[in-house]
Design a protein around this motif. Structure first.
Motif, mmCIF file in Angstrom:
data_model
loop_
_atom_site.group_PDB
_atom_site.id
_atom_site.type_symbol
_atom_site.label_atom_id
_atom_site.label_comp_id
_atom_site.label_asym_id
_atom_site.label_seq_id
_atom_site.Cartn_x
_atom_site.Cartn_y
_atom_site.Cartn_z
ATOM 1 N N UNK A 80 0.842 -1.202 0.000
ATOM 2 C CA UNK A 80 0.000 0.000 0.000
ATOM 3 C C UNK A 80 0.872 1.244 0.000
ATOM 4 N N UNK A 81 0.252 2.375 -0.333
ATOM 5 C CA UNK A 81 0.989 3.640 -0.304
ATOM 6 C C UNK A 81 1.413 3.965 1.120
ATOM 7 N N UNK A 82 2.619 4.504 1.273
ATOM 8 C CA UNK A 82 3.094 4.939 2.579
ATOM 9 C C UNK A 82 3.209 3.819 3.591
ATOM 10 N N UNK A 83 3.679 2.675 3.121
ATOM 11 C CA UNK A 83 3.734 1.503 3.991
ATOM 12 C C UNK A 83 5.134 0.885 3.941
ATOM 13 N N UNK A 84 5.572 0.338 5.066
ATOM 14 C CA UNK A 84 6.807 -0.432 5.061
ATOM 15 C C UNK A 84 6.434 -1.912 5.119
ATOM 16 N N UNK A 85 6.747 -2.621 4.037
ATOM 17 C CA UNK A 85 6.475 -4.058 3.998
ATOM 18 C C UNK A 85 7.802 -4.781 4.152
ATOM 19 N N UNK A 86 7.877 -5.643 5.157
ATOM 20 C CA UNK A 86 9.099 -6.428 5.314
ATOM 21 C C UNK A 86 8.944 -7.726 4.541
ATOM 22 N N UNK A 87 9.957 -8.039 3.752
ATOM 23 C CA UNK A 87 9.946 -9.290 3.003
ATOM 24 C C UNK A 87 10.985 -10.200 3.646
ATOM 25 N N UNK A 88 10.515 -11.313 4.172
ATOM 26 C CA UNK A 88 11.413 -12.201 4.904
ATOM 27 C C UNK A 88 11.569 -13.531 4.204
ATOM 28 N N UNK A 89 12.631 -14.208 4.535
ATOM 29 C CA UNK A 89 12.855 -15.546 4.003
ATOM 30 C C UNK A 89 14.304 -15.925 4.221
ATOM 31 N N UNK A 90 14.559 -17.207 4.319
ATOM 32 C CA UNK A 90 15.936 -17.678 4.445
ATOM 33 C C UNK A 90 16.686 -17.345 3.161
ATOM 34 N N UNK A 91 17.998 -17.453 3.215
ATOM 35 C CA UNK A 91 18.763 -17.304 1.985
ATOM 36 C C UNK A 91 18.287 -18.345 0.984
ATOM 37 N N UNK A 92 18.095 -17.934 -0.232
ATOM 38 C CA UNK A 92 17.650 -18.882 -1.247
ATOM 39 C C UNK A 92 16.143 -19.039 -1.316
ATOM 40 N N UNK A 93 15.426 -18.251 -0.508
ATOM 41 C CA UNK A 93 13.964 -18.373 -0.518
ATOM 42 C C UNK A 93 13.353 -17.692 -1.739
ATOM 43 N N UNK A 94 14.111 -16.848 -2.414
ATOM 44 C CA UNK A 94 13.607 -16.216 -3.624
ATOM 45 C C UNK A 94 13.359 -14.718 -3.498
ATOM 46 N N UNK A 95 13.753 -14.133 -2.363
ATOM 47 C CA UNK A 95 13.515 -12.695 -2.166
ATOM 48 C C UNK A 95 14.227 -11.859 -3.218
ATOM 49 N N UNK A 96 15.495 -12.151 -3.394
ATOM 50 C CA UNK A 96 16.278 -11.327 -4.316
ATOM 51 C C UNK A 96 15.750 -11.442 -5.732
ATOM 52 N N UNK A 97 15.398 -12.658 -6.147
ATOM 53 C CA UNK A 97 14.860 -12.852 -7.490
ATOM 54 C C UNK A 97 13.592 -12.033 -7.665
ATOM 55 N N UNK A 98 12.720 -12.085 -6.686
ATOM 56 C CA UNK A 98 11.466 -11.347 -6.758
ATOM 57 C C UNK A 98 11.736 -9.845 -6.888
ATOM 58 N N UNK A 99 12.676 -9.359 -6.105
ATOM 59 C CA UNK A 99 12.962 -7.924 -6.142
ATOM 60 C C UNK A 99 13.620 -7.516 -7.453
#
Lengths: 504, 330
Positions: free
Chosen positions: A32-51
């Protein structure tokens, strides 16, 4: 129009396949606008790929991205920037030889008569620096700034392109606690101004402080979401790991045996003013905790002879040893699995077999010639013992996964039957399954009487695996915690320079 | 074997092409004499190439080879004839000076961390300068003397059952050097360690490899072999001018090593590849001499172009292999 109801950014059904690996499968989240969303996951969970997909670095194989309810394609980094999405990498992307202003406007320099318009650059840069609370001259060269300030320059740069969505990948991993505080102040201020932030971090304390919501990925899929009031340490961990922590860490207390390693008043060249002393007994697993830059890597590199000590002594099994090079350390029965596996641990272009035998070749030589029979025995034994997944032992190590590469590094040392095993961030960048195997292996080695000292920046790992924990802060050993005294708070207090709490 | 297949195929193709073109022109190529000549010319550059391969494997380079050939080659002739030293003393001196120069290069590169390019570039200038100094720029040569010693380069060994062709001694010497070098690189702990440090010096050092000592050793091997090549060269040609002796030899040797599969990034290379690479270069030069005698001036263009094509082909193959491997493992 339903614009008011659609979130600023929505991602649906994203899939991404790399050769042989499913990086992301049907992943979705919204921001949402004006929101801090934390994206969590172990290494290799796919966070970096998604970003990377959001920032236009890589295209997704499937799924859609909606900005304010409208489906968009993000084909390039340029595209993402034009739509107001900026990614701030973990490793900063600044030209350190150029000024702050030049960095902020790199690639889109305002011009006057065809020449770069320095006056406009500096005036504009100053405006954006104000937004992130940096009171410095925009003509200052970036390389002269601390990492924390460089990060602020990155954020100012993102703001200068009118970013509405800032993606921050582990922004605090190399910041001091003071710098972290000012980063948080800036993030909170940006949120007030309506900027949305996707915040990736392993530090759950930070997430708790900053995040409005949490989205967790595990093995490339959605593992669950948490609303503000649900954000708690244990819930985040169990979503990330997918099971109970006590099962994840196979730890059982070890009976400490004879003295394996004694370090007396050792001074590393990085912190020559601080003498460090500690002991390590056979069969113990001891964690070495502290913030990044606390001098942990420098300490174990000094013990191992990678860098020359500035004073002090090291004893192995009661014998004073004079370690001037890694070779001396190895001969004394020490082994080190370094922090940077690819740069320091492996010869990437050589085969699995050749990496596994690299440390033991000298020992097994026959009048200077390779003992090829012994080499294949070692290779076969270690691949089996470490469960290295590789088609053959002739496979070039570069092509193995991070977890399997780390197993090769460990296998190389096990072939030397070390008395003391020094591990620097042993599970960094490897997937959950391989992590567990490495923990199990540490347990097994400790049972066999190897003394293990491991540096870790992952609190979970320190809490889960140590019999005892040493904590460092700015080059000093600030305390030692027995397993019974071990808690995240206790470690953090020592790691930030506080004193150990009086025993209750 | 797989790694030298490309260069071997290329060599055979150029060889056949040369033979065919020579036959069309009515020029002499497949004769015993021409073949002997080819092998004889492969020897000094081949030895230089093998030496520089050791240095290239560590990720370094040696630009001083041509001047080393000059220093040792002209120096030996000068000591024997102008100064009148006995052979044993002269050769001992040559060995000593060569090894000392390698030690000097290696020490500056490892202990002071100077770039190999710069250190050996200075060597390139200095060793030729020294030679021009002590000879006062005068040609040094054997005249009609030292025929016994010159058999090392001029000699020929009859091959049983073959008429009209005799094996040149220097080529045999080069083969001996090649075999020893290959055994060292592939079968000894030091050779393996050298490969490892060429790929990743830090990881090798952390695994207990004596990286400094081995790197220095590589430069010593390189310089000693350069001295040997210089000796063979002067024994073959008989007299040389200090201003020009060995000019460009370093570039031919480096080109041969690169053609033979040594990456300038370090960590890869085979001795067999270097030998075939040298043979290819000398074959090309001979082809131009025999088949296109009026286009002698095109020699460097040809060698440069072949080298470039070889390097491009190698890089493309490497990428394709990497891609396939990555896909297979995942």
């Amino acid at each position: 129009m339903s614009g008011n109801e659609s979130p600023l950014l929505e991602v649906r059904g994203i899939g991404k396949q790399f050769p042989g690996v499913r990086a992301l499968h049907d992943v979705g989240f919204h921001l949402n606008g004006g929101e801090v969303l934390a994206l969590l996951g172990e290494n290799g969970a796919g966070k970096s790929t998604l970003m990377k997909i959001l920032a236009g670095v890589q295209p997704p194989d499937s799924g859609e991205i909606l900005l304010e309810g409208e489906a968009v394609r993000i084909d390039s980094v340029q595209d993402a920037m034009e739509r107001g999405i900026a990614l701030i990498h973990q490793e900063l992307n600044l030209a350190t030889n150029l000024s702050i202003g030049a960095n902020i406007f790199l690639g889109r320099e305002p011009r006057k008569f065809g020449l770069i318009d320095e006056a406009t650059i500096n005036a504009e840069a100053r405006r954006f620096l104000d937004l992130v609370g940096l009171k410095i001259d925009p003509r200052e060269v970036v390389g002269n700034l601390t990492i924390g300030r460089q990060q602020m320059v990155e954020i100012a740069k993102a703001l200068s392109i009118d970013a509405r969505i800032l993606i921050m990948d582990e922004p605090t991993s190399s910041l001091s606690s003071k710098e972290t505080e000012s980063l948080f102040a800036v993030i909170k201020d940006l949120r007030k101004r309506g900027v949305s932030i996707i915040y990736i971090s392993h530090r759950l304390g930070e997430v708790k402080e900053l995040a409005d919501r949490v989205t967790v990925l595990r093995d490339g899929e959605n593992a669950g979401d948490l609303e503000r009031h649900e954000i708690e340490h244990d819930r985040m961990v169990s979503l990330m790991v997918g099971r109970d922590l006590s099962q994840f860490y196979p730890h059982e207390p070890h009976a400490a045996g004879d003295m394996a390693l004694e370090v007396r008043d050792l001074r590393s060249p990085a912190h020559p003013k601080h003498a460090v002393s500690f002991q390590l007994r056979a069969g113990e697993i001891v964690g070495l905790a502290g913030l990044v830059g606390a001098g942990r890597t420098e300490l174990i590199e000094t013990i191992f002879g990678v860098t020359h000590s500035a004073g002090g002594e090291v004893r192995v099994a009661g014998q004073k040893v004079d370690i001037r090079s890694p070779r001396d350390a190895i001969q004394a029965g020490l082994a080190l699995a370094p922090e940077d596996r690819k740069q320091q641990g492996l010869v990437l272009e050589m085969a699995v077999r050749e990496n596994l035998s690299l440390a033991s070749l000298s020992r097994d030589q026959r009048h200077g010639f390779l003992n090829l029979k012994k080499e294949s025995e070692i290779s076969e034994e270690m691949i089996g013992k470490m469960r290295v997944k590789t088609p053959t032992d002739r496979q070039v190590v570069r092509y193995l996964s991070g977890g399997n590469q780390q197993k090769v590094v460990l296998g190389k040392w096990l072939a030397m039957k070390p008395r003391v095993l020094l591990l620097d961030e042993p599970t960094r960048g490897i997937d959950v399954g391989a992590k567990q195997e490495i923990y199990a292996l540490m347990e097994e080695l400790a049972r066999d009487g190897v003394a293990i000292l491991f540096v870790s920046s992952e609190m979970e790992e320190v809490l889960g695996m140590s019999d005892r924990t040493l904590v460092m802060h700015e080059g000093r050993l600030t305390g030692e915690l027995q397993r019974s005294e071990l808690s995240e708070e206790a470690v953090m207090r020592l790691a930030t320079g506080g004193a150990k709490a009086a025993a209750a | 074997m797989k790694r030298i297949l490309g260069i071997l195929v290329l060599f055979i193709l150029v060889y056949i092409a040369t033979a065919v073109m020579a036959a069309n022109e009515g020029a002499e190529f497949l004769s015993g004499f021409t073949q002997e000549n080819l092998l004889r010319r492969v020897a000094p550059i081949g030895i230089l190439g093998i030496g520089v391969a050791f240095v290239i494997i560590t990720g370094g380079i040696d630009l001083s080879l041509g001047s080393m050939v000059c220093l040792i080659g002209v120096g030996v002739a000068w000591l024997l004839t102008d100064v009148g030293w006995p052979i044993w003393l002269t050769l001992s001196m040559a060995l000593l000076v060569s090894a000392a120069i390698g030690l000097f290069h290696g020490t500056l590169i490892t202990k002071l961390n100077l770039p190999p390019f710069v250190v050996t570039l200075c060597g390139l200038l200095m060793y030729r300068g020294i030679t021009r100094g002590f000879t006062q720029d005068q040609t040094a040569g054997f005249g009609t003397e030292f025929t016994g010693l010159r058999q090392l380069s001029k000699g020929e060994i009859p091959v049983p059952f073959v008429e009209g062709f005799q094996m040149p001694v220097p080529f045999v010497l080069m083969l001996v050097v090649a075999v020893i070098a290959a055994i060292f690189l592939n079968k000894t702990v030091a050779g393996r360690h050298l490969m490892a440090l060429g790929n990743n010096e830090e990881a090798a050092r952390l695994s207990g490899v004596r990286t400094t000592a081995l790197t220095i050793l590589a430069y010593v091997i390189c310089s000693v072999l350069a001295g040997f090549a210089g000796l063979l060269h002067i024994l073959e040609v008989g007299l040389e001018q200090p201003a020009t002796a060995g000019n460009f030899f370093e570039l031919f040797a480096i080109a041969a090593a690169v053609l033979g599969g040594c990456s300038l990034r370090g960590g890869t290379g085979t001795i067999a590849g270097v030998v075939i690479g040298t043979a290819l270069i000398q074959l090309l030069r001979q082809m131009i001499t025999i088949v296109f005698p009026r286009q002698q001036s095109m020699e460097y263009l040809m060698i440069g172009a072949v080298l470039l094509v070889g390097v491009i082909a190698d890089e493309l193959v490497r990428r394709a292999v990497a891609k396939r491997r990555a896909a297979r493992i995942g």
